[in-house]
Design a protein around this motif. Structure first.
Motif, PDB file in Angstrom:
ATOM      1  N   ALA A  71     -14.059  13.467 -15.832  1.00  0.00           N
ATOM      2  CA  ALA A  71     -13.612  12.111 -16.180  1.00  0.00           C
ATOM      3  C   ALA A  71     -14.090  11.130 -15.110  1.00  0.00           C
ATOM      4  CB  ALA A  71     -12.090  12.064 -16.291  1.00  0.00           C
ATOM      5  N   ARG A  72     -14.681  10.026 -15.566  1.00  0.00           N
ATOM      6  CA  ARG A  72     -15.193   9.015 -14.626  1.00  0.00           C
ATOM      7  C   ARG A  72     -14.050   8.158 -14.108  1.00  0.00           C
ATOM      8  NH1 ARG A  72     -17.623   4.070 -13.500  1.00  0.00           N
ATOM      9  NH2 ARG A  72     -19.766   4.171 -12.759  1.00  0.00           N
ATOM     10  N   ALA A  73     -14.069   7.901 -12.809  1.00  0.00           N
ATOM     11  CA  ALA A  73     -13.081   7.025 -12.183  1.00  0.00           C
ATOM     12  C   ALA A  73     -13.817   6.026 -11.305  1.00  0.00           C
ATOM     13  CB  ALA A  73     -12.097   7.841 -11.346  1.00  0.00           C
ATOM     14  N   ASP A  74     -13.482   4.741 -11.460  1.00  0.00           N
ATOM     15  CA  ASP A  74     -14.135   3.714 -10.649  1.00  0.00           C
ATOM     16  C   ASP A  74     -13.358   3.500  -9.346  1.00  0.00           C
ATOM     17  OD1 ASP A  74     -11.889   2.225 -11.369  1.00  0.00           O
ATOM     18  OD2 ASP A  74     -12.986   0.890 -12.686  1.00  0.00           O
ATOM     19  N   TYR A  75     -13.880   2.644  -8.503  1.00  0.00           N
ATOM     20  CA  TYR A  75     -13.307   2.376  -7.184  1.00  0.00           C
ATOM     21  C   TYR A  75     -11.837   1.993  -7.277  1.00  0.00           C
ATOM     22  CZ  TYR A  75     -12.532   0.040  -2.691  1.00  0.00           C
ATOM     23  OH  TYR A  75     -12.019  -0.334  -1.480  1.00  0.00           O
ATOM     24  N   GLU A  76     -11.511   1.028  -8.135  1.00  0.00           N
ATOM     25  CA  GLU A  76     -10.141   0.540  -8.226  1.00  0.00           C
ATOM     26  C   GLU A  76      -9.179   1.647  -8.639  1.00  0.00           C
ATOM     27  OE1 GLU A  76     -12.775  -1.083  -9.663  1.00  0.00           O
ATOM     28  OE2 GLU A  76     -12.889  -2.726  -8.222  1.00  0.00           O
ATOM     29  N   THR A  77      -9.588   2.484  -9.586  1.00  0.00           N
ATOM     30  CA  THR A  77      -8.745   3.587 -10.048  1.00  0.00           C
ATOM     31  C   THR A  77      -8.488   4.572  -8.919  1.00  0.00           C
ATOM     32  OG1 THR A  77      -9.615   3.361 -12.292  1.00  0.00           O
ATOM     33  CG2 THR A  77      -8.576   5.461 -11.734  1.00  0.00           C
ATOM     34  N   VAL A  78      -9.544   4.912  -8.181  1.00  0.00           N
ATOM     35  CA  VAL A  78      -9.406   5.865  -7.075  1.00  0.00           C
ATOM     36  C   VAL A  78      -8.522   5.283  -5.975  1.00  0.00           C
ATOM     37  CG1 VAL A  78     -10.675   7.089  -5.261  1.00  0.00           C
ATOM     38  CG2 VAL A  78     -11.560   7.058  -7.605  1.00  0.00           C
ATOM     39  N   VAL A  79      -8.730   4.029  -5.630  1.00  0.00           N
ATOM     40  CA  VAL A  79      -7.915   3.386  -4.597  1.00  0.00           C
ATOM     41  C   VAL A  79      -6.444   3.371  -5.016  1.00  0.00           C
ATOM     42  CG1 VAL A  79      -7.414   1.172  -3.461  1.00  0.00           C
ATOM     43  CG2 VAL A  79      -9.763   2.014  -3.596  1.00  0.00           C
ATOM     44  N   ASP A  80      -6.166   2.993  -6.263  1.00  0.00           N
ATOM     45  CA  ASP A  80      -4.781   2.973  -6.748  1.00  0.00           C
ATOM     46  C   ASP A  80      -4.157   4.364  -6.668  1.00  0.00           C
ATOM     47  OD1 ASP A  80      -4.974   0.264  -7.257  1.00  0.00           O
ATOM     48  OD2 ASP A  80      -5.249   0.510  -9.433  1.00  0.00           O
ATOM     49  N   GLN A  81      -4.918   5.377  -7.048  1.00  0.00           N
ATOM     50  CA  GLN A  81      -4.400   6.742  -7.029  1.00  0.00           C
ATOM     51  C   GLN A  81      -4.125   7.209  -5.593  1.00  0.00           C
ATOM     52  OE1 GLN A  81      -6.773   9.683  -9.022  1.00  0.00           O
ATOM     53  NE2 GLN A  81      -5.100  11.143  -9.044  1.00  0.00           N
ATOM     54  N   ILE A  82      -5.034   6.906  -4.674  1.00  0.00           N
ATOM     55  CA  ILE A  82      -4.833   7.290  -3.277  1.00  0.00           C
ATOM     56  C   ILE A  82      -3.603   6.591  -2.717  1.00  0.00           C
ATOM     57  CG2 ILE A  82      -5.789   7.071  -0.943  1.00  0.00           C
ATOM     58  CD1 ILE A  82      -8.586   7.530  -2.257  1.00  0.00           C
ATOM     59  N   ARG A  83      -3.491   5.280  -2.961  1.00  0.00           N
ATOM     60  CA  ARG A  83      -2.358   4.513  -2.435  1.00  0.00           C
ATOM     61  C   ARG A  83      -1.012   4.994  -2.998  1.00  0.00           C
ATOM     62  NH1 ARG A  83      -3.931   0.334   0.648  1.00  0.00           N
ATOM     63  NH2 ARG A  83      -5.894  -0.709   0.221  1.00  0.00           N
ATOM     64  N   SER A  84      -0.990   5.417  -4.249  1.00  0.00           N
ATOM     65  CA  SER A  84       0.274   5.831  -4.864  1.00  0.00           C
ATOM     66  C   SER A  84       0.603   7.298  -4.600  1.00  0.00           C
ATOM     67  CB  SER A  84       0.254   5.558  -6.367  1.00  0.00           C
ATOM     68  OG  SER A  84      -0.705   6.379  -6.999  1.00  0.00           O
ATOM     69  N   THR A  85      -0.399   8.130  -4.401  1.00  0.00           N
ATOM     70  CA  THR A  85      -0.159   9.561  -4.273  1.00  0.00           C
ATOM     71  C   THR A  85       0.004  10.035  -2.840  1.00  0.00           C
ATOM     72  OG1 THR A  85      -1.442   9.933  -6.289  1.00  0.00           O
ATOM     73  CG2 THR A  85      -1.062  11.833  -4.872  1.00  0.00           C
ATOM     74  N   MET A  86      -0.910   9.672  -1.952  1.00  0.00           N
ATOM     75  CA  MET A  86      -0.914  10.231  -0.598  1.00  0.00           C
ATOM     76  C   MET A  86       0.414  10.069   0.145  1.00  0.00           C
ATOM     77  SD  MET A  86      -3.385  12.053   0.389  1.00  0.00           S
ATOM     78  CE  MET A  86      -5.060  12.464   0.025  1.00  0.00           C
ATOM     79  N   PRO A  87       1.037   8.885   0.143  1.00  0.00           N
ATOM     80  CA  PRO A  87       2.292   8.733   0.895  1.00  0.00           C
ATOM     81  C   PRO A  87       3.433   9.591   0.349  1.00  0.00           C
ATOM     82  CG  PRO A  87       1.330   6.587   0.426  1.00  0.00           C
ATOM     83  CD  PRO A  87       0.571   7.600  -0.388  1.00  0.00           C
ATOM     84  N   SER A  88       3.366   9.979  -0.925  1.00  0.00           N
ATOM     85  CA  SER A  88       4.462  10.738  -1.529  1.00  0.00           C
ATOM     86  C   SER A  88       4.344  12.248  -1.300  1.00  0.00           C
ATOM     87  CB  SER A  88       4.525  10.450  -3.032  1.00  0.00           C
ATOM     88  OG  SER A  88       3.399  11.017  -3.685  1.00  0.00           O
ATOM     89  N   LEU A  89       3.231  12.702  -0.752  1.00  0.00           N
ATOM     90  CA  LEU A  89       3.033  14.138  -0.553  1.00  0.00           C
ATOM     91  C   LEU A  89       3.711  14.620   0.721  1.00  0.00           C
ATOM     92  CD1 LEU A  89      -0.775  14.444  -1.388  1.00  0.00           C
ATOM     93  CD2 LEU A  89       1.174  14.816  -2.918  1.00  0.00           C
TER      94      LEU A  89
END
Length: 158
Positions: A71-89
Motif C-alpha cells: 500500500a502506498r503512503a505519502d509523506y503526510e500519512t507517514v508523518v501522521d502515523q509516526i506522530r500518533s503511534t510512536m509516543p503510545s508504544l
C-alpha cells in the motif's frame, strides 16, 4: 539525406559515447560516502528504537513516499502515523541485518536490509514482524534523508 537504420544507430551510439560522463562520486570517494550513509542509517535506527518522533522525522524528506505491504503512503500519512503511534508504544525494538549500501550517485544511495521488529503497544501487547526493506537516501544540504522506502511485514514467531 536518409541514413540506413544501422547508420542511424551508429550515430546515436557515438553521441552517447561522446556525452559528458558523470562527475566522480565525491572528492572524499565512495568509501566516505558509504560511511556517511551508514551513519545516517544507524541514526535512523536509533531514533526508531528511542521512539524519538522529531529525530525520526528529521531523517525523512518532504517528498518522501513508501509502500508498506503493497500500500502506498505519502509523506503526510507517514508523518501522521509516526506522530500518533510512536509516543503510545511501550517499546519499539528493531534489528536490521544484511544491510547493504549501494552508492548510486554522489547524492543518492540505495540501502537494502532485512528487519526484525518487536513492538509492544501501550496495552502491553507485543507484535513481532520481519521482512525486507529498501530505502533510497538523498544527500541535500549536507544531510542524508530518506526519499523512498518499501517494507513487507511477515509474522515472526522467533
Amino acid at each position: 539525406m536518409k541514413l540506413p537504420r544501422l547508420g542511424f544507430f551508429v550515430l546515436v551510439l557515438k553521441g552517447i559515447a561522446c556525452s559528458p560522463q558523470p562527475a566522480p562520486l565525491s572528492d572524499a570517494g565512495p568509501e566516505e560516502l558509504e560511511r556517511s550513509v551508514r551513519a545516517a542509517v544507524d541514526g535512523f535506527a536509533d531514533a526508531e528504537r528511542q521512539r524519538d518522533v522529531d529525530a525520526i522525522l528529521g531523517f525523512i524528506a518532504p517528498d518522501f513516499y513508501m509502500y508498506v505491504d503493497g500500500a502506498r503512503a505519502d509523506y503526510e500519512t507517514v508523518v501522521d502515523q509516526i506522530r500518533s503511534t510512536m509516543p503510545s508504544l511501550q517499546s519499539f525494538e528493531t534489528t536490521w541485518s544484511n544491510v547493504e549500501v549501494t552508492i548510486l550517485a554522489p547524492d543518492h544511495a540505495l540501502v537494502t536490509m532485512v528487519f526484525q521488529d518487536v513492538v509492544t503497544d501501550g496495552e502491553g501487547v507485543t507484535n513481532r514482524a520481519r521482512g525486507p526493506t529498501t530505502f533510497v537516501w538523498r544527500l541535500r544540504d549536507g544531510v542524508w534523508r530518506i526519499i523512498y522506502a518499501d517494507a513487507d511485514h511477515y509474522p515472526d514467531a522467533s
